[in-house]
Design an enzyme around this catalytic site. Structure first.
Site, PDB file in Angstrom:
ATOM      1  N   GLN A  11       0.806  -1.234   0.097  1.00 17.70           N
ATOM      2  CA  GLN A  11       0.073   0.003  -0.043  1.00 17.70           C
ATOM      3  C   GLN A  11       0.761   1.227  -0.003  1.00 17.70           C
ATOM      4  OE1 GLN A  11      -3.215   0.573  -0.529  1.00 17.70           O
ATOM      5  NE2 GLN A  11      -3.894  -1.416  -0.439  1.00 17.70           N
TER       6      GLN A  11
ATOM      7  N   HIS B  96      -0.158  -3.354  -8.993  1.00 17.23           N
ATOM      8  CA  HIS B  96      -1.437  -2.783  -9.184  1.00 17.23           C
ATOM      9  C   HIS B  96      -1.931  -1.793  -8.355  1.00 17.23           C
ATOM     10  CE1 HIS B  96      -4.647  -4.939  -6.599  1.00 17.23           C
ATOM     11  NE2 HIS B  96      -3.341  -5.774  -6.397  1.00 17.23           N
TER      12      HIS B  96
ATOM     13  N   CYS C 245     -10.222  -7.560  -0.946  1.00 20.24           N
ATOM     14  CA  CYS C 245     -10.140  -9.019  -0.678  1.00 20.24           C
ATOM     15  C   CYS C 245     -11.444  -9.790   0.056  1.00 20.24           C
ATOM     16  CB  CYS C 245      -8.711  -9.389  -0.024  1.00 20.24           C
ATOM     17  SG  CYS C 245      -7.419  -8.852  -1.059  1.00 20.24           S
TER      18      CYS C 245
END
Length: 380
Positions: A180, A202, A325
């Site tokens: 992150q 990503h 997730c």
């Protein structure tokens, strides 16, 4: 109907135009296998080497310390399970925090099932780990400590530098999941003092399906897969050249734009918070007010469900209630539970994350949409 304003950059980011441009030749005419010795293979190997250098430069590492993987989950598994294989029976104690991403917590629990001792350290109400508690948890047989650099839900930053001073004194390896924070904050592996660090493409404008693990030279680690000798023998399999090139380009883009990009993200995040706080009495900030990601605003709206709020505002704002997730579940976030959040605070929680493409006008419109949804849903 136009798409809603995207405020879910912690879940994933679009591929930056510069990254796509770098990838296209390797999706069109260039198709060589980097292990081949003919010109097609040599060009592919050169592209992978360039990307390896670009990723290394983003985090202050050496190129030979970068291992490309298929994603951050694979990198985290390699960090934990690979070091565990290297230590064998010599040391069999692992320490993690209670707010780790499942990509770290799941392999940690797997090691516990295999007979390792596992210590899961609590965090305070801001989601921050106490270095003193960590010091008390370290043992002569501790092999590895794995603590994320920045939390994917509330954005809280962990004191990795302080932790590393303790682990180094004791000869204990330190891994941090920086999925992150990469591209949002300057990173330097020597300043952090880590032995292993995970990156996710990503999360900073590279494609999905590519990640990297930094492995400090001399770190004991073994592959957890069986195959050929690609990636220094740690990650067998033919390299995904186009995605790796994209990761390298994204790393170069991030390095060139920091720290100005961090300041820009922080301004947008704070403006969004100001808009919401002015219109929603009782709005509550979750996470640390200072030690947090510059782009992340995690707040609880009073009197409503965060999931219902985002559903009502779906035509205006695309965001999430927590980690992508497991955001489809209605259960209280494990991160918020670890922080001691009460049921009302957890129920009204929403994660809003801005990115490079976010504009001040979008921040204003998104705030208006969320406020309007809250006003419609709140008890009268």
């Amino acid at each position: 109907m136009s798409d809603p304003i995207y405020l879910d950059y912690n879940a994933t980011t679009p591929i930056a135009p510069e990254v796509l441009d770098a990838m296209l030749p390797w999706l069109r005419g260039e198709f060589g296998n980097p292990s081949s010795t003919h010109p097609f293979g040599r060009r592919a190997a050169g592209a992978v080497a360039t990307a390896r250098r670009q990723v290394a430069e983003l985090i202050g590492a050496q190129a030979h310390e970068i291992v490309f993987t298929g994603c951050a989950t694979e990198a985290n598994n390699l960090a934990l399970l690979g070091t565990a294989r290297a230590f064998g029976v010599a040391r069999r104690h692992l320490v993690v925090s209670a707010v780790e991403h499942p990509a770290v917590m799941a392999p940690a629990l797997h090691l516990r099932d295999q007979g390792w001792a596992l210590t899961i350290l609590p965090v305070d109400r801001f989601g921050r780990l106490s270095p003193d508690q960590l010091a008390d948890a370290l043992r002569p047989d501790t092999a590895l400590v794995s603590v994320m650099h920045a939390n994917n839900e509330v954005g809280t930053l962990q004191p990795i530098g302080e932790i590393s001073r303790m682990t180094r004194e004791r000869g204990i390896l330190l891994h941090t999941d920086a999925a992150q924070s990469a591209g949002k904050l300057p990173l330097d592996v020597d300043e952090l003092g880590v032995d292993l660090l995970t990156l996710a493409g990503h999360k900073f404008y590279a494609p999905k399906g590519v990640g990297a693990l930094y492995v400090r030279a001399g770190t004991p680690i073994r592959s957890v897969m069986h195959g050929a000798e690609q990636e220094h023998g740690l990650r067998p399999g033919t390299e995904n050249v186009a995605a790796i090139v994209g990761l390298g380009a994204a790393a170069a883009l991030a390095k060139a734009s920091l720290p100005a990009a961090s300041a820009h993200l922080r301004t947008l995040r704070d403006r969004l918070h100001e808009h919401l706080a002015a219109a929603v009495p009782g709005l509550r900030l979750n996470g640390h007010s200072d030690h947090r990601l510059p782009n992340t605003l995690h707040v609880s709206f009073p009197g409503v469900s965060g999931r219902a709020l985002l559903g009502d505002a779906a035509e205006v704002v695309a965001a999430s209630v927590g980690s992508a997730c497991h955001s489809e579940h209605d259960a209280v976030s494990g991160v918020l539970a670890a922080m001691g959040a009460d049921a009302v605070q957890a129920a009204g929680a929403v994660r809003l994350s801005v990115g490079r493409m976010t504009t001040p006008e979008e921040v204003r419109r998104a705030a208006e949409g969320l406020v309007a949804a809250w006003q419609r849903l709140r008890p009268q």
